[in-house]
Motif scaffolding. Structure first.
Motif, PDB file in Angstrom:
ATOM      1  N   VAL A   1       0.790  -1.236   0.000  1.00  0.00           N
ATOM      2  CA  VAL A   1       0.000   0.000   0.000  1.00  0.00           C
ATOM      3  C   VAL A   1       0.818   1.280   0.000  1.00  0.00           C
ATOM      4  N   VAL A   2       2.111   1.225   0.279  1.00  0.00           N
ATOM      5  CA  VAL A   2       2.900   2.456   0.423  1.00  0.00           C
ATOM      6  C   VAL A   2       2.813   3.337  -0.815  1.00  0.00           C
ATOM      7  N   GLY A   3       2.701   2.767  -1.974  1.00  0.00           N
ATOM      8  CA  GLY A   3       2.630   3.543  -3.209  1.00  0.00           C
ATOM      9  C   GLY A   3       1.346   4.337  -3.369  1.00  0.00           C
ATOM     10  N   LEU A   4       0.359   4.099  -2.519  1.00  0.00           N
ATOM     11  CA  LEU A   4      -0.910   4.816  -2.586  1.00  0.00           C
ATOM     12  C   LEU A   4      -0.895   6.127  -1.809  1.00  0.00           C
ATOM     13  N   PHE A   5       0.172   6.395  -1.063  1.00  0.00           N
ATOM     14  CA  PHE A   5       0.188   7.523  -0.133  1.00  0.00           C
ATOM     15  C   PHE A   5       1.291   8.524  -0.438  1.00  0.00           C
ATOM     16  N   SER A   6       1.084   9.748   0.035  1.00  0.00           N
ATOM     17  CA  SER A   6       2.017  10.852  -0.218  1.00  0.00           C
ATOM     18  C   SER A   6       2.898  11.202   0.973  1.00  0.00           C
ATOM     19  N   TYR A   7       2.471  10.843   2.187  1.00  0.00           N
ATOM     20  CA  TYR A   7       3.204  11.236   3.393  1.00  0.00           C
ATOM     21  C   TYR A   7       3.417  10.050   4.322  1.00  0.00           C
ATOM     22  N   VAL A   8       4.532  10.117   5.037  1.00  0.00           N
ATOM     23  CA  VAL A   8       4.817   9.221   6.146  1.00  0.00           C
ATOM     24  C   VAL A   8       4.773  10.076   7.395  1.00  0.00           C
ATOM     25  N   VAL A   9       4.042   9.628   8.407  1.00  0.00           N
ATOM     26  CA  VAL A   9       3.908  10.381   9.655  1.00  0.00           C
ATOM     27  C   VAL A   9       4.273   9.453  10.804  1.00  0.00           C
ATOM     28  N   GLU A  10       5.157   9.949  11.677  1.00  0.00           N
ATOM     29  CA  GLU A  10       5.575   9.161  12.821  1.00  0.00           C
ATOM     30  C   GLU A  10       5.339   9.960  14.097  1.00  0.00           C
ATOM     31  N   THR A  11       4.609   9.362  15.019  1.00  0.00           N
ATOM     32  CA  THR A  11       4.420   9.943  16.345  1.00  0.00           C
ATOM     33  C   THR A  11       5.081   9.006  17.351  1.00  0.00           C
ATOM     34  N   GLU A  12       5.027   9.343  18.625  1.00  0.00           N
ATOM     35  CA  GLU A  12       5.660   8.476  19.619  1.00  0.00           C
ATOM     36  C   GLU A  12       4.908   7.160  19.778  1.00  0.00           C
ATOM     37  N   ARG A  13       3.667   7.091  19.320  1.00  0.00           N
ATOM     38  CA  ARG A  13       2.877   5.877  19.491  1.00  0.00           C
ATOM     39  C   ARG A  13       2.569   5.122  18.209  1.00  0.00           C
ATOM     40  N   ARG A  14       2.575   5.801  17.058  1.00  0.00           N
ATOM     41  CA  ARG A  14       2.132   5.164  15.822  1.00  0.00           C
ATOM     42  C   ARG A  14       2.939   5.641  14.617  1.00  0.00           C
ATOM     43  N   PHE A  15       2.813   4.867  13.561  1.00  0.00           N
ATOM     44  CA  PHE A  15       3.383   5.177  12.254  1.00  0.00           C
ATOM     45  C   PHE A  15       2.207   5.161  11.275  1.00  0.00           C
ATOM     46  N   TYR A  16       2.105   6.193  10.438  1.00  0.00           N
ATOM     47  CA  TYR A  16       0.982   6.322   9.508  1.00  0.00           C
ATOM     48  C   TYR A  16       1.497   6.605   8.099  1.00  0.00           C
ATOM     49  N   LEU A  17       0.693   6.226   7.139  1.00  0.00           N
ATOM     50  CA  LEU A  17       0.808   6.705   5.768  1.00  0.00           C
ATOM     51  C   LEU A  17      -0.442   7.522   5.529  1.00  0.00           C
ATOM     52  N   ALA A  18      -0.344   8.635   4.812  1.00  0.00           N
ATOM     53  CA  ALA A  18      -1.523   9.481   4.590  1.00  0.00           C
ATOM     54  C   ALA A  18      -1.387  10.253   3.285  1.00  0.00           C
ATOM     55  N   ASN A  19      -2.515  10.723   2.792  1.00  0.00           N
ATOM     56  CA  ASN A  19      -2.514  11.555   1.589  1.00  0.00           C
ATOM     57  C   ASN A  19      -2.733  13.035   1.897  1.00  0.00           C
ATOM     58  N   HIS A  20      -3.175  13.349   3.110  1.00  0.00           N
ATOM     59  CA  HIS A  20      -3.330  14.748   3.523  1.00  0.00           C
ATOM     60  C   HIS A  20      -2.930  14.837   4.990  1.00  0.00           C
ATOM     61  N   VAL A  21      -2.072  15.820   5.297  1.00  0.00           N
ATOM     62  CA  VAL A  21      -1.593  16.006   6.669  1.00  0.00           C
ATOM     63  C   VAL A  21      -1.757  17.463   7.050  1.00  0.00           C
ATOM     64  N   ASP A  22      -2.387  17.704   8.196  1.00  0.00           N
ATOM     65  CA  ASP A  22      -2.486  19.050   8.761  1.00  0.00           C
ATOM     66  C   ASP A  22      -1.898  18.985  10.160  1.00  0.00           C
ATOM     67  N   LEU A  23      -0.777  19.673  10.376  1.00  0.00           N
ATOM     68  CA  LEU A  23      -0.078  19.671  11.656  1.00  0.00           C
ATOM     69  C   LEU A  23      -0.129  21.074  12.237  1.00  0.00           C
ATOM     70  N   GLN A  24      -0.673  21.193  13.442  1.00  0.00           N
ATOM     71  CA  GLN A  24      -0.785  22.482  14.126  1.00  0.00           C
ATOM     72  C   GLN A  24      -0.104  22.397  15.487  1.00  0.00           C
ATOM     73  N   ALA A  25       0.779  23.358  15.767  1.00  0.00           N
ATOM     74  CA  ALA A  25       1.371  23.475  17.102  1.00  0.00           C
ATOM     75  C   ALA A  25       0.439  24.335  17.941  1.00  0.00           C
ATOM     76  N   ARG A  26       0.140  23.882  19.116  1.00  0.00           N
ATOM     77  CA  ARG A  26      -0.762  24.588  20.029  1.00  0.00           C
ATOM     78  C   ARG A  26      -0.077  24.727  21.387  1.00  0.00           C
ATOM     79  N   SER A  27      -0.648  25.572  22.235  1.00  0.00           N
ATOM     80  CA  SER A  27      -0.160  25.640  23.614  1.00  0.00           C
ATOM     81  C   SER A  27      -1.356  25.628  24.559  1.00  0.00           C
ATOM     82  N   ASP A  28      -1.174  24.958  25.688  1.00  0.00           N
ATOM     83  CA  ASP A  28      -2.251  24.905  26.673  1.00  0.00           C
ATOM     84  C   ASP A  28      -2.173  26.139  27.577  1.00  0.00           C
ATOM     85  N   HIS A  29      -3.032  26.200  28.551  1.00  0.00           N
ATOM     86  CA  HIS A  29      -3.088  27.381  29.423  1.00  0.00           C
ATOM     87  C   HIS A  29      -1.818  27.568  30.246  1.00  0.00           C
ATOM     88  N   GLY A  30      -1.068  26.492  30.452  1.00  0.00           N
ATOM     89  CA  GLY A  30       0.200  26.594  31.179  1.00  0.00           C
ATOM     90  C   GLY A  30       1.367  26.930  30.283  1.00  0.00           C
TER      91      GLY A  30
END
Length: 106
Positions: free
Chosen positions: A24-53
């Protein structure tokens, strides 16, 4: 079930997952790695946020995704939303990156 049977089962499941990834890797445009999972995806939206602290966290939305998870029966997901306080690695796949070595026989 013996320990050896369990190890053989887990090895077989990991091999099946790798083969699915290879297919399936040829079907996707992005590789995404987090501390818990590995993903393949065709659309990625990454936003940095901050909490009240003032602590930074990341909100990640993936569309048309595949999840690397040996215990998950449905790995294709329409929308995935991930919130993490750890680093996120997002890489766009170049066409040459899509060629997975065929080292394992089917």
């Amino acid at each position: 079930m013996s320990t050896e049977d369990l190890e053989n089962y887990e090895t077989d499941m990991e091999l099946k997952l790798y083969r699915e990834y290879r297919d399936v890797v040829g079907l996707f445009s992005y590789v995404v790695e987090t501390e818990r999972r590995f993903y393949l995806a065709n659309h990625v939206d990454l936003q940095a946020r901050s909490d009240h602290g003032g602590e930074i966290y990341f909100e990640l939305t993936l569309r048309d995704a595949w999840v690397w998870d040996v215990y998950r029966s449905a790995r294709f997901v329409k929308v995935v939303r991930v919130v993490t306080f750890k680093d996120v690695n997002v890489e766009e796949l170049a066409q040459s990156d899509l060629e997975v070595p065929k080292t394992l026989d089917d």
